[in-house]
Design a protein around this motif. Structure first.
Motif: not given
Length: 290
Positions: A12-16, A18, A26, A28, A30, A208
C-alpha cells in the motif's frame, strides 16, 4: 516461451495498492483496472525465502499457503518479527491501535511508529484509532491488557473480514462503534506508565479500499494451480485482497497466494479453484466486547 514474473506481494502506497514483482517492477492498481495473469504450468510453487534471503533448497510449498514459506524459512522469518517477542531491547517507538473490520470484528495490535498507518492498510482495517505510543514492551503489555480485560483478540481471520465488507454500516455508524470501544479501553486500569495515551481520532479506510457500495463477493480463490488463469476487473482492494468482477460475480483474490509462482501476463477466463460463499454463512463474531 512467454516471459514469466514472480510476485512479491501487494503493498500500500500513498497512491493506493501496488503489486510488487521480483526485480522491483511495480503495477499500480486502480478501480476498474483489469487484473489478468496465468500460472506457468509444470514448475510448481516454491518457497519465497525469509528476510530477503532465498530459500537454500527452493522447497515446494502448498498452493493454499498464504505465507509461501517452507517450515525452516517460516521459522527464520518469525524469529525476527516483533510478534515473536525477541526484540525486547528495540529502542524504536511503537503504537498500539484498535482496528475495526466490520460489526463485532475488532482487534488490538501494535506497529512501529515510523510505519504510520501502513500496517492497518495491509490488514484491511476499515477504520481504526491509535490508543497510545511508547517503548515496544510497554506497547506489548497494553495489548495484553486489552486482551485480558475486554477479550479483544490480536488476530481476526481474513475469511471473516471478507464476508462483512459488502454490508458495512455507514461512516457515522462505523465511527460510533469504534468511538465507544476506545472510551471503554481508556477506562481500564493498569496501563504502563511509559505508554503515552492517544486521544480518540478515527481514520476511515472504506473510501481508500473502494468498499462503499461494493457488491457482495460470491467466493474467494482457494489456491492457484499450474496452468490456471485469473481475469477480472478490480472493484475494491482491502489488505492483501483484490475484489474482482468476473463472469461468475465478484471473486476475492488474496494476493499472498500469488507469491512463489511463475506467472505470465494476460489471461482470459477464471480457471483457478474458488471456494464459494454459502448463502447465510456468517462470520465468526467475537464475544468479548458486546
Amino acid at each position: 516461451m512467454a516471459q514469466t514474473w514472480r510476485c512479491s506481494g501487494l503493498r500500500w502506497s500513498a497512491g493506493g495498492p501496488v503489486l510488487v514483482w521480483d526485480g522491483g517492477r511495480r503495477s499500480a492498481l486502480s478501480s476498474g483496472k483489469r487484473v489478468a495473469f496465468a500460472v506457468a504450468d509444470g514448475g510448481g510453487r516454491t518457497c519465497v525465502g525469509a528476510r530477503g534471503n532465498v530459500c537454500p533448497v527452493r522447497a515446494a510449498v502448498s498452493g493454499r499457503s498464504t505465507g509461501a514459506r517452507c517450515e525452516e524459512c517460516a521459522r527464520l522469518d518469525r524469529a525476527h518479527s516483533v510478534a515473536a517477542d525477541t526484540m525486547a531491547d528495540d529502542p524504536r517507538p511503537y503504537r498500539v491501535y484498535l482496528a475495526w473490520f466490520g460489526p463485532g470484528l475488532v482487534k488490538v495490535g501494535i506497529t512501529g511508529s515510523a510505519r504510520g498507518s501502513a500496517r492497518l492498510l495491509e490488514q484491511g482495517a476499515v477504520c481504526f484509532s491509535w490508543l497510545g505510543e511508547g517503548p515496544l514492551m510497554a506497547a506489548r503489555r497494553t495489548e495484553e491488557l486489552l486482551r485480558a480485560a475486554l477479550g479483544v483478540p490480536d488476530r481476526i481471520r481474513y475469511a471473516d473480514k471478507r464476508r462483512v465488507r459488502s454490508a458495512l454500516p455507514d461512516a457515522a455508524g462505523r465511527l460510533e462503534e469504534i468511538r465507544e470501544l476506545h472510551a471503554r479501553v481508556a477506562e481500564l486500569d493498569g496501563w504502563p506508565d511509559s505508554l503515552e495515551r492517544t486521544p480518540f481520532r478515527a481514520v476511515d479506510h472504506a473510501g481508500v479500499f473502494g468498499l462503499d457500495g461494493v457488491a457482495a463477493a460470491v467466493g474467494a480463490v482457494s489456491e492457484l494451480t499450474g496452468g490456471g488463469a485469473v481475469s477480472g476487473e478490480l472493484v475494491a482492494a482491502a489488505g492483501p485482497d483484490l475484489h474482482l468482477a468476473t463472469g461468475r460475480g465478484v471473486v476475492v483474490l488474496d494476493t499472498r497466494l500469488m507469491t512463489g509462482w511463475d506467472l505470465t501476463a494476460g489471461a482470459d477466463g477464471f480457471t483457478v479453484p474458488v471456494r464459494e460463499f454459502r448463502e447465510g454463512e456468517d462470520a465468526v463474531v467475537q464475544d468479548g466486547l458486546f
